[in-house]
Every structure is written in structure tokens, then in C-alpha cells.
Design a protein around this motif. Structure first.
Motif, PDB file in Angstrom:
ATOM      1  N   ALA A  44      27.153 -48.495   3.832  1.00 57.66           N
ATOM      2  CA  ALA A  44      27.903 -49.387   3.077  1.00 57.66           C
ATOM      3  C   ALA A  44      28.716 -48.974   2.064  1.00 57.66           C
ATOM      4  O   ALA A  44      29.950 -49.450   1.886  1.00 57.66           O
ATOM      5  CB  ALA A  44      27.073 -50.754   2.916  1.00 57.66           C
ATOM      6  N   VAL A  45      28.259 -48.232   1.286  1.00 63.33           N
ATOM      7  CA  VAL A  45      28.904 -47.763  -0.126  1.00 63.33           C
ATOM      8  C   VAL A  45      30.131 -46.815   0.567  1.00 63.33           C
ATOM      9  O   VAL A  45      31.003 -46.994  -0.149  1.00 63.33           O
ATOM     10  CB  VAL A  45      27.901 -46.960  -0.849  1.00 63.33           C
ATOM     11  CG1 VAL A  45      28.802 -46.413  -1.964  1.00 63.33           C
ATOM     12  CG2 VAL A  45      26.830 -47.596  -1.540  1.00 63.33           C
ATOM     13  N   ARG A  46      29.826 -46.183   1.511  1.00 62.74           N
ATOM     14  CA  ARG A  46      30.962 -45.381   2.040  1.00 62.74           C
ATOM     15  C   ARG A  46      32.189 -46.182   2.712  1.00 62.74           C
ATOM     16  O   ARG A  46      33.295 -45.873   2.507  1.00 62.74           O
ATOM     17  CB  ARG A  46      30.511 -44.492   3.010  1.00 62.74           C
ATOM     18  CG  ARG A  46      29.891 -43.108   2.622  1.00 62.74           C
ATOM     19  CD  ARG A  46      29.420 -42.094   3.676  1.00 62.74           C
ATOM     20  NE  ARG A  46      28.964 -42.409   4.672  1.00 62.74           N
ATOM     21  CZ  ARG A  46      27.639 -42.296   4.795  1.00 62.74           C
ATOM     22  NH1 ARG A  46      27.044 -41.909   3.744  1.00 62.74           N
ATOM     23  NH2 ARG A  46      26.884 -42.619   5.809  1.00 62.74           N
ATOM     24  N   SER A  47      31.435 -47.354   3.238  1.00 64.34           N
ATOM     25  CA  SER A  47      32.643 -48.106   3.882  1.00 64.34           C
ATOM     26  C   SER A  47      33.489 -48.853   2.695  1.00 64.34           C
ATOM     27  O   SER A  47      34.432 -49.133   2.793  1.00 64.34           O
ATOM     28  CB  SER A  47      32.108 -49.221   4.703  1.00 64.34           C
ATOM     29  OG  SER A  47      31.353 -48.777   5.881  1.00 64.34           O
ATOM     30  N   ALA A  48      32.813 -49.023   1.664  1.00 61.63           N
ATOM     31  CA  ALA A  48      33.688 -49.690   0.493  1.00 61.63           C
ATOM     32  C   ALA A  48      34.249 -48.773  -0.320  1.00 61.63           C
ATOM     33  O   ALA A  48      35.394 -49.077  -0.914  1.00 61.63           O
ATOM     34  CB  ALA A  48      32.438 -50.464  -0.427  1.00 61.63           C
ATOM     35  N   LEU A  49      33.812 -47.629  -0.604  1.00 64.21           N
ATOM     36  CA  LEU A  49      34.430 -46.916  -1.664  1.00 64.21           C
ATOM     37  C   LEU A  49      34.764 -45.505  -1.094  1.00 64.21           C
ATOM     38  O   LEU A  49      35.306 -44.904  -1.822  1.00 64.21           O
ATOM     39  CB  LEU A  49      33.352 -46.506  -2.924  1.00 64.21           C
ATOM     40  CG  LEU A  49      33.006 -48.174  -3.650  1.00 64.21           C
ATOM     41  CD1 LEU A  49      31.942 -47.659  -4.652  1.00 64.21           C
ATOM     42  CD2 LEU A  49      34.106 -48.812  -4.147  1.00 64.21           C
ATOM     43  N   GLY A  50      34.534 -45.018  -0.190  1.00 69.19           N
ATOM     44  CA  GLY A  50      34.811 -43.879   0.421  1.00 69.19           C
ATOM     45  C   GLY A  50      33.696 -42.903   0.306  1.00 69.19           C
ATOM     46  O   GLY A  50      32.671 -43.255   0.113  1.00 69.19           O
ATOM     47  N   ASP A  51      33.936 -41.609   1.107  1.00 73.86           N
ATOM     48  CA  ASP A  51      32.880 -40.804   1.304  1.00 73.86           C
ATOM     49  C   ASP A  51      32.327 -40.362   0.063  1.00 73.86           C
ATOM     50  O   ASP A  51      30.930 -39.927   0.021  1.00 73.86           O
ATOM     51  CB  ASP A  51      33.225 -39.638   2.294  1.00 73.86           C
ATOM     52  CG  ASP A  51      33.502 -39.916   3.573  1.00 73.86           C
ATOM     53  OD1 ASP A  51      32.960 -41.113   3.956  1.00 73.86           O
ATOM     54  OD2 ASP A  51      34.224 -39.243   4.559  1.00 73.86           O
ATOM     55  N   ALA A  52      33.108 -40.087  -0.983  1.00 75.35           N
ATOM     56  CA  ALA A  52      32.544 -39.440  -2.046  1.00 75.35           C
ATOM     57  C   ALA A  52      31.940 -40.252  -3.111  1.00 75.35           C
ATOM     58  O   ALA A  52      31.409 -39.924  -4.128  1.00 75.35           O
ATOM     59  CB  ALA A  52      33.957 -38.866  -2.964  1.00 75.35           C
TER      60      ALA A  52
END
Lengths: 252, 408
Positions: B263-271
Motif C-alpha cells: 500500500a505504501v508503494r502504491s501511494a508513494l512509490g517504490d523508494a
């Protein structure tokens, strides 16, 4: 069942017995009720042939061998507990009660009104088995550091003494004959039996299984031994004038 | 159909079922089953709950299960291997569904003379008081406390893109979908889950009137997990004191990574790091009992940090506060009355057009009674009044329910 004295004086007819039997089968609400009914019913049904004149009383004595000791009630698995529970004492389940199936008429005129004690110690009831006469008041002191809550839902004595702490005691008077199962509402592994008799002819066995019932008027009797809800078949005994009768039991 | 009619019908059904169960229960065990000379013990809790329809989803524990319409079967077992080691487990079935392992852990007691234990596996809840007595036999009422059951609109695997999207989902925690993260509809999380246990290591120690426990687990108190979804660990602790007989006061704390990596990657990107998006919870509880009454109080404050990708952003932690007061009084042997009053509130979030609590606050009053048909067969009847301040679902709901509980 409520009035053993009256029923003893006027034995039930076969019809009444059948009616009681049907009731027991149709309404088996509490498992112990069957045992209670059995004990009292047998008491009513048997007619003693005793002579209660000026004869000297005798003694019935013997030994009860419990071949299969009922296992200790284990704690429920404490899956939700954050740690292992503390060790507790073990109930003494070897002791039995021996009692006359039927008693002389004058036995029911006794109103002892005494006191007895059932302690709560290290998460066990001590003693685990108590035999008393109707009219006896039993004290339930709490000798543990934490709360206990003694209660019973048995028909002869339905009571709840509430929660109370160490050093305090509450009591209850037992006015009806029968078997009373006693529990703690907080510690489900705690249980005990109180057998309430309408007559004084009973005894609790000692640690060796020995018993003696004193002051029994001479005559013919049926005697029953009882351990952890299991009664024996009645055994016939003749109590001689001023003498002793020997009677042993083996309970499975 | 009115609540009164439903309640009367339920009561009639329960009386019949209770009588049948009482007769049937004669042949069932009344004490734990002991095997292997007492080294293995097995116990069970069975509860059947029949309640009126709950279109406001006040009592749902997920989209399919309502706490007021639930047949729950728990079987717990403990196997002792000497004085230092035991293995404990519990399987549970809801509505005669497949059995699931809710607990499975090893309990190690290094010193038998000390009150010190280490538990490893799927362990009992460290946080709060109610989580460890969530069985029907321990709960004087039928409903669960809101903090442990009511589903907020937050999800660990799906996120609102903005404060506006979050505000649109108020009262929809029973089945909610967001535009970021997992695309499916699913349930939200309660403040603290009483129905799932976390996995990890727990240490407990007691000395005199004090006891304490600490745990490191894979999930968080609102989202216990068997396998971690974000690489973070939760630390939870509890401290308890029993100054006098009958009084227990406790305080709890928990902090752990809440939002899944996906979910974090979906929101803010892979890094993007996911360690900022945590749940932090504090709890205080007290219980006092004497004679025929028992009173309990519990309050929980939970704060979640979640990422947002569009304005208006969710700046502050999303806070929720629950307060519950519960009492029970034994009227006569085998019969008691109980009541619980509770409120679940939420912090305000600033949207484009309005500032509102991020989920709709809920107040519940539940009163009930319990009657012991046998020592281990209990019949409960309760009545609930629920009010919800806002949201898109029904705001007021009166619910009747009956429950039959058997345990051994």
C-alpha cells in the motif's frame, strides 16, 4: 423428597414411585438430580425392620475400597493467560461416605443444627467431601490471597455466596437432604460434594478407607457406600444388640 | 418487524433451544477432558447467538459475520511436557465454517519457582483487558466492546488518496474500498482486534501484586498477522497491579508498523519508507469486584499515521478514543443482570468542504441478563441501543439478541 421424615413414616405406593421415576426420566435437567433422587428414593422405599426399644445401640464398621479413583479436575487450558498458573493442591477423592439406606423412625426427630467448615485453600475445597445432617450450617472461609466465589446450582441447596477475600468467611444452612455440588465461580477446576442427610447414620471414610457408624439401634439395615457420585448397591447388615457389624465395600 | 416482535420470537426460540440443550448437555462433558494422565487437557466453548437484523452494521466483525448472529466453536488444548514446557493451541470455527488456528504457541517457564514465562508462536493479546476474555463465557453481555469489534474505515492494505476520500467512507468500515493500494472491497480494522491473535514472542513476569508482559509481534493490535506484510515489528507492553483483592488496574502500550509495504508503494512509490506509517495505542483498564457485583472500565486511544497522495492531505495522526464501562450484578443464584455503556470517538480531519471526525462516532448501550441452566450452560438475552453520529448508514438501531453458551 423434601420431607424425609414424613415420607419415611408413610411409605410411597408403587404408583407414587413410578410417578417419581417418570419425573426423573422426563426432566433430567441436572445430572446430579438423578443421583439425589436415587439416594432419597431408595431411602424412602426400603422399610427397616428394627427394634428400637430399650436395646443398646451398636456400630457398623468396615472399609471402602475405591478401585478406580475419579481423576482430578484439571484446569482449563490457559490459552489466554500471559503465564503459567501457579501450582494448586490436589483434591482428596479417595474418601467415601457410608450411610444407612433407611433409618429408624426416631432418627428423623434429631435436629442437630451444628456447624461444619469447608475451607478454600490453594484453589481446592478442603475437605473435598463433607457429610452433614439437615439443619447444619457450613462455613466457607477463604484461606487464599485471592477471591473465591462459592456457589451451587444443586436442587437441595441453590446458593451463591458472592466474591470475598482472604480471612473472610460466609456460611449457608442446609435444610434439605440430598447431594449438593459446590463450585467456585472464578476457578472452574474447584469442586466439592456436600451430602446432606436427614438422619445421623452416616460416616466419611478416613484416609485408609475405614469408617464406623456409631449409635445404630440394633436391627436389619441396608447400607450404601458412595464415592464421587457413584453409589454402591445396598448391602444388608444386622446390627446386634450393643455389638458391632462388619461390612466392607469395593467401589469401581 | 419491530424490535419487540423480534426479541419475543428470539426469546421463544431460545427457550426451546435452551431446554433441548439442557437435556442434551447431560451427555456432554462438564469438565476439561484430561488425557495422558492429565498431561493433555482439552476444553471447549460453544456459543450460539441469534440476534435481530443489523442493517447499520454496528456489530459486524467482517462483511459476513455479525457478533449478534454467530455460532462460534472454540476448542483449546494444552500439552505439558514437564514443568518447564507446554504447548497450547486453539482452533475456532465461526458459523460452522472451516476450522482455523487462533492460537498455537509454546510456553516456556525457565524457573519453576518464579512467575516468569516466555511464549512463542501465535500468542495471546498483550494489549488491553478484554482481548483475553473474549469468550462468550467471560463476557456478561452478548456484544463485544466497540474498541475490540467496531470496524473503522481504515485498512492496512488500501488507502484513501486524500482527506476527502477518507471522509466519504465514514461508517463503511464493514466493507470499504479505496483508490490506493488493494483494489478489492474489504473490511476495515477495529482499534484492537479481539478476534485474531498476533504472532511473535511474549515475555511475562510477576512479583507480588505486580505483573508485566511485553511482546514483539508481526502485526499491530488492530491488524494482528500470522506473516508480516511490511517488515516492521510491533512492540506491545502491559503492566498490571492488584493492590487489594478484587481490584485489578492495568495499562497497556503498543506501537508497530500498520500500513502494508504494498500500500505504501502504491501511494508513494517504490523508494518510500513504510516505517512512518504506524499504529500507536495506549490503554487503561480497571476491574473491581466484591460480593455480587463486578465493575469494569477500559479506555483505549489509538493513533494511525497513513500516507496521502492528494490534497487535502491527512496531516495529523488519525486518532480514535474508546471508553467503556461495564457492570454485572448477581440477582439470585444463577441469574445476573449486566450493562455496558460505551463511546467510540474519532479525531477531526479537514476536508475540502468540511471538517469532520474521520469516522462516524458511535455510542452503544447494552443491557442484558444471563441465567445458568446448568453450571456450564448459560442463556443470555440482551438489548442494544446504538447511535451513530454521521456517516451514510443507519444512525440509530435497537437490537435484541439471545445467546446460548456451553463450555467444558
Amino acid at each position: 423428597m423434601r420431607n424425609l421424615t414424613r415420607t419415611q413414616r408413610e411409605p410411597r405406593t408403587q404408583r407414587e414411585r413410578r410417578a417419581l421415576d417418570v419425573k426423573v426420566r422426563v426432566f433430567p435437567f441436572v445430572s446430579l438430580l438423578a443421583s439425589v433422587s436415587f439416594v432419597t428414593f431408595v431411602s424412602f422405599a426400603a422399610v427397616p425392620s428394627v427394634g428400637v426399644g430399650a436395646a443398646r445401640n451398636g456400630v457398623i464398621r468396615g472399609r471402602v475400597e475405591v478401585r478406580r479413583v475419579m481423576p482430578q479436575v484439571e484446569r482449563r487450558p490457559g490459552v489466554t493467560d500471559l503465564g503459567a498458573p501457579a501450582a494448586r493442591d490436589v483434591d482428596d477423592r479417595m474418601r467415601s461416605v457410608v450411610y444407612l439406606e433407611s433409618a429408624p423412625r426416631r432418627a428423623f426427630e434429631v435436629d442437630e443444627g451444628g456447624r461444619a467448615v469447608m475451607d478454600q485453600r490453594n484453589e481446592t475445597f478442603v475437605p473435598h467431601l463433607l457429610a452433614i445432617m439437615t439443619g447444619t450450617t457450613v462455613d466457607f472461609p477463604n484461606s487464599d490471597k485471592f477471591y473465591h466465589n462459592v456457589f451451587s446450582l444443586s436442587k437441595p441447596a441453590r446458593f451463591d455466596l458472592g466474591r470475598y477475600s482472604a480471612g473472610h468467611s460466609r456460611s449457608i444452612r442446609f435444610d434439605r437432604p440430598g447431594i449438593v455440588r459446590v463450585f467456585c465461580d472464578i476457578h472452574s477446576h474447584m469442586s466439592a460434594f456436600i451430602l446432606v442427610f436427614s438422619h445421623p447414620y452416616f460416616a466419611v471414610t478416613d484416609s485408609q478407607g475405614r469408617y464406623h457408624i456409631d449409635n445404630v439401634p440394633p436391627g436389619n439395615y441396608g447400607v450404601i457406600a458412595w464415592n464421587e457420585g457413584n453409589p454402591s448397591e445396598p448391602k444388608a447388615v444386622v446390627v446386634p444388640d450393643g455389638g458391632a457389624a462388619e461390612l466392607d465395600f469395593a467401589l469401581r | 418487524m419491530s424490535v419487540r416482535v423480534v426479541t419475543l420470537r428470539l426469546a421463544s426460540i431460545l427457550v426451546v433451544v435452551a431446554y433441548a440443550a439442557a437435556v442434551r448437555a447431560q451427555g456432554l462433558p462438564s469438565e476439561p477432558i484430561a488425557l495422558a494422565g492429565g498431561r493433555v487437557t482439552v476444553s471447549g466453548d460453544v456459543s450460539a447467538t441469534f440476534g435481530s437484523p443489523d442493517p447499520g452494521f454496528f456489530n459486524y466483525t467482517d462483511y459476513e459475520h455479525s457478533a449478534l448472529r454467530l455460532v462460534r466453536i472454540d476448542v483449546a488444548a494444552a500439552a505439558k511436557a514437564g514443568p518447564h514446557f507446554s504447548l497450547l493451541g486453539e482452533v475456532r470455527s465461526e458459523n460452522i465454517d472451516t476450522l482455523q488456528a487462533y492460537a498455537l504457541f509454546a510456553r516456556i517457564r525457565p524457573w519453576t519457582g518464579r512467575d516468569f514465562d516466555i511464549q512463542v508462536g501465535r500468542i495471546p493479546p498483550t494489549f488491553g483487558a478484554f482481548g483475553r476474555r473474549a469468550y462468550a463465557n467471560d463476557n456478561p453481555l452478548i456484544g463485544y466492546p466497540l474498541a475490540y469489534q467496531y470496524l473503522t474505515s481504515l485498512r492496512p492494505d488500501a488507502l484513501p488518496a486524500s482527506a476527502d476520500e477518507l471522509l466519504q467512507k465514514r461508517s463503511l468500515g464493514w466493507l470499504v474500498r479505496y483508490s490506493v493500494g488493494a483494489p478489492n472491497v474489504d473490511r476495515g480494522v477495529p482499534l484492537v482486534s479481539a478476534l485474531r491473535w498476533d504472532s511473535g514472542v511474549q515475555v511475562h513476569a510477576g512479583a507480588g501484586i505486580f505483573s508485566a508482559a511485553a511482546a514483539i509481534t508481526a502485526g499491530t493490535v488492530s491488524n494482528p498477522l500470522f506473516s508480516d506484510d511490511n517488515g516492521g515489528r510491533q512492540f506491545a507492553g502491559r503492566f498490571e497491579v492488584r493492590p487489594i483483592a478484587g481490584l485489578i488496574a492495568g495499562t497497556s502500550f503498543a506501537r508497530g508498523r500498520f500500513v502494508s509495504d504494498a500500500a505504501v508503494r502504491s501511494a508513494l512509490g517504490d523508494a518510500a519508507p513504510s516505517e512512518d506509517f504506524r499504529q500507536t495505542a495506549w490503554g487503561a483498564d480497571a476491574e473491581y469486584s466484591h460480593g455480587y457485583y463486578l465493575v469494569r472500565f477500559e479506555s483505549i486511544v489509538s493513533a494511525w499515521r497513513v500516507p496521502t497522495i492528494r490534497a487535502p492531505a491527512i496531516d495529523e495522526p488519525l486518532r480514535a478514543v474508546s471508553t467503556s464501562v461495564e457492570g454485572r450484578y448477581k440477582i439470585v443464584p444463577g441469574l445476573y443482570a449486566a450493562a455496558r455503556v460505551e463511546h467510540l470517538g474519532f479525531s477531526d480531519v479537514v476536508g475540502s468542504t468540511s471538517t469532520l471526525p474521520w469516522d462516524a462516532p458511535v455510542t452503544r448501550v447494552e443491557v442484558g441478563t444471563g441465567y445458568s441452566l446448568q453450571r456450564n450452560l448459560l442463556l443470555k438475552i440482551s438489548y442494544q441501543h446504538n447511535t451513530r453520529d454521521g456517516g451514510v448508514l443507519r444512525r440509530i438501531e435497537n437490537l435484541g439478541a439471545g445467546q446460548l453458551v456451553f463450555w467444558f
